[in-house]
Scaffold this active site. Structure first.
Site: not given
Length: 722
Positions: A253, A477, A517, A545
């Site tokens: 161009n 999640r 987290d 956990g």
């Protein structure tokens, strides 16, 4: 037309500057021309359309049977930065006279070219309504700035993708004046079925060329780095010569740098090379057939990442000119196209493949939507634009106390037991912290979050802290883009499909970010901890956990369905204990606080837990703490359970090392110190030699969940990458 209050036809001026924008505007022009009872069409031609070196492309407008009302010679030759600026100035001088004579109700402007900026500026200053096509998109060069500038001048917007629509809304444009229509060129692309495409291929490529056995190359200068773009073009031509396939090369161009690119073509003899055809222009209908049946399209033109996807033709996108564009899977990006070998390798990877057709940019029905949108415009409405700014708190006067405020974040940590809110400074200092038991129901939990956040925000004023936003760390999640908890852990009840962003943002009038987290712990390490300045590392949280987060090349990995870094559910034994997720043998089933509590209770029930120096009250709940205490006091069975847990964690880390190959592993949480030596030992015994050198450290952050939630705010609000 009666429903919009207009008693006469809409007089519409379509101004086209070059071959590329005409391919998008032509379908709209045909649609307007087909409804003379509603519209009057005036066509203005300017820019490179009228230059012989660029193909005199105004002729194709005449061939399409459009009457050109005005031809404006607005290009100052030179093909450098100064010539572009002078061309804008020349257009600004000439356009007012044309617009005064035409007196259009609406001017339709396309895209992001400097000519289009002159059009939009002239129309805006002359109080003429502007409809902008393809606003809200992101490419990666000065075009972005021009495109967004035109957006601010335009009164109405037609965008092609959902992301572009969201960008326009984020830019404070009125949602009622935005139409998500798709790209008008797709109306032509998806309806084009030319059985005689072989004659087009023979005409432009050569008599002996077969479909999928030639290349189309279209490369433009990058005005923000002209020298590099010319070098990249030279490397591209060298790679194409080496690749030895018939190639159609379109001239660049008229942007600054194009003259030098043409010199490169001529220096390499491209116009006379037997494998190349160099042309200034190909009519759009024929160009469609050429790219639809090409073995590959290469360059940095927007048509490669937009239109070519409709056919599934392989595309190699070079450099940064289109780096921000949404693309289909047919596009291979070579962002650092700094060697011939890289480009040649990309050609070998892409040439001759066939990908699924992509409809990211349109479904073939854009023009009917645009015409309906035009008919709905009420000329009696005030011309002055209104911007839809998000709500903000009252301005605070600019006194010395305000200037010296500490930039801070409200951090929220939703744990299985406690709900915590903290004011966290830019340096990671927890200025003040609030703790309450986490309620069991959704209504009580949301109510308590709002109450605690509002109290903290109020207290922040007294503490001379300026709150930039709210960051939330929660289990489960999370979709961080929407601020929604998709699925929760079993530890937090009634916490699935929960929109956290909206109620908190509405109540506090602050931006809100939400993430898992584990991801927040990784962000905390990246900003404040051992991960600061580290390119790739993994954080493992050892608590109730097992969770974690992955930083790869300085960016947090979320995964395709926001499920990345569920590290606690790496399976290390096919016949291990049952995990809360329903599977067996997960790391979490061995090494989490819940798993250790389960084993401690078993020992206690068998009178094998307590040793000399230990005592447990009748009403006291047996926990992992008792197991650790027993191991320290010489309980061999307790020590064996802890070593098994540490080994399981270590095997999980080895799997991570062999998958992600990070340079650092950070163990975080209350159990990290008990596991670190066992994990290192497992790595020495089980990891591949090339992965043994990884550093394994214990986090030195006192509160990674809150600090990670704060970093969601602090990184984004201060324009750092997240």
């Amino acid at each position: 037309m009666e429903k919009n209050g207009n008693k006469r036809k809409l007089r519409i001026c379509v101004a086209t500057c070059n071959r590329a924008d005409y391919s998008k505007l032509a379908p709209i022009m045909f649609g307007i021309k087909a409804e003379p009872q509603f519209f009057e069409l005036d066509v203005v031609v300017l820019g490179s359309h009228l230059i012989d070196d660029y193909g005199n492309t105004y002729r194709m407008i005449e061939q399409d049977d459009f009457d050109i009302h005005t031809r404006l010679h607005t290009i100052v030759r030179g093909e450098d930065e100064a010539a572009m600026v002078e061309s804008v100035g020349l257009a600004l001088v000439k356009l007012p006279d044309v617009l005064s004579r035409l007196k259009p109700d609406i001017v339709i402007v396309h895209g992001d070219r400097f000519d289009a900026l002159a059009l939009a500026t002239s129309a805006a200053l002359m109080n003429i309504r502007i409809l902008h096509i393809e606003g809200g998109e992101v490419s990666g060069t000065i075009d972005d700035s021009i495109r967004h500038a035109i957006t601010k001048l335009a009164h109405f917007h037609v965008c092609c993708t959902r992301s572009a629509e969201q960008h326009l809304i984020s830019m404070c444009e009125d949602h009622d004046r935005i139409l998500l229509a798709g790209c008008p060129s797709y109306d032509k692309l998806l309806s084009s079925k030319n059985k005689d495409y072989m004659s087009i291929i023979r005409m432009w490529i050569g008599e002996d060329v077969k479909p999928r056995d030639y290349i189309v190359a279209l490369q433009h200068p990058v005005t923000t780095d002209i020298k590099h773009s010319i070098k990249m073009f030279e490397l591209t031509l060298d790679a194409l010569i080496s690749f030895n396939k018939r190639t159609l090369v379109l001239f660049p161009n008229i942007d600054a740098g194009s003259k030098e690119m043409v010199r490169v073509m001529r220096k390499k003899g491209i116009e006379h090379h037997p494998d190349f055809r160099a042309v200034k222009h190909v009519p759009f209908e024929q160009f469609i057939q050429l790219v639809a049946h090409a073995g590959c399209v290469i360059g940095n033109s927007s048509c490669g990442v937009r239109e070519v996807g409709a056919f599934g033709t392989p595309v190699i996108n070079l450099g940064t000119r289109q780096i921000g564009r949404e693309t289909g899977e047919n596009v291979l990006h070579v962002r650092d196209a700094d060697t011939q070998d890289k480009i040649l390798q990309a050609l070998h990877l892409q040439f001759g493949k066939q990908y699924p057709c992509s409809k990211i940019y349109g479904d073939g029905n854009a023009v009917p939507r645009i015409l309906k949108f035009l008919k709905s415009i009420d000329l009696k409405e005030p011309l002055q634009k209104k911007f839809c700014f998000p709500p903000v708190k009252e301005n605070i006067s600019q006194d010395i106390d305000h200037i010296l405020e500490t930039q801070s974040a409200l951090a929220v940590d939703l744990g299985g037991t406690n709900l915590r809110v903290a004011i966290v400074s830019m340096k990671g200092e927890i200025v003040k912290k609030y703790t309450q038991l986490n309620p069991k129901t959704y209504e009580d939990r949301i109510g308590l979050i709002l109450k605690m956040c509002m109290e903290a925000a109020s207290e922040a004023v007294n503490l001379n802290c300026r709150i930039l936003g709210v960051g939330i760390s929660t289990g489960g999640r999370v979709n961080p883009r929407e601020g929604i908890v998709l699925h929760s852990t079993k530890l937090i009840q009634e916490w699935s499909s929960v929109d956290l962003r909206t109620p908190i943002s509405d109540a506090l009038h602050l931006p809100v970010w939400v993430d898992n987290d584990g991801n927040c712990a990784a962000l905390a390490e990246r900003k404040f901890g051992h991960g600061k300045g580290v390119e790739s590392f993994v954080t493992l949280i050892t608590g109730t956990g097992i969770g974690g987060g992955i930083i790869h090349q300085h960016e947090l990995i979320h995964g395709s369905s926001f499920c990345a870094a569920e590290l606690g559910h790496i399976v290390v034994s096919l016949e291990g204990p049952e995990c809360l997720c329903g599977s067996h043998g997960c790391i979490e089933a061995y090494a989490s606080g819940i798993a250790l509590q389960r084993e401690a209770k078993k020992l206690h029930d068998e009178d094998l837990l307590l040793v000399g120096g230990m005592s447990v009250k009748t009403e006291e709940t047996i926990s992992a703490v008792h197991l650790i205490q027993a191991a320290k006091l010489g309980n061999a069975k307790a020590d064996s359970i802890l070593r098994t847990a540490g080994t399981a964690l270590g095997l999980g880390v080895v799997n991570i090392l062999h998958t992600m190959n990070p340079s650092l592993v950070i163990l975080s949480g209350v159990l990290a110190g008990h596991y670190v030596n066992v994990v290192k030992d497992v790595i020495r015994r089980q990891a591949l030699f090339s992965a043994e050198t990884v550093d394994v450290v214990v986090s030195n952050l006192a509160d990674p969940a809150l600090l990670g939630a704060a970093s969601l705010v602090l990184d984004y609000s201060t324009r750092r990458i997240y």
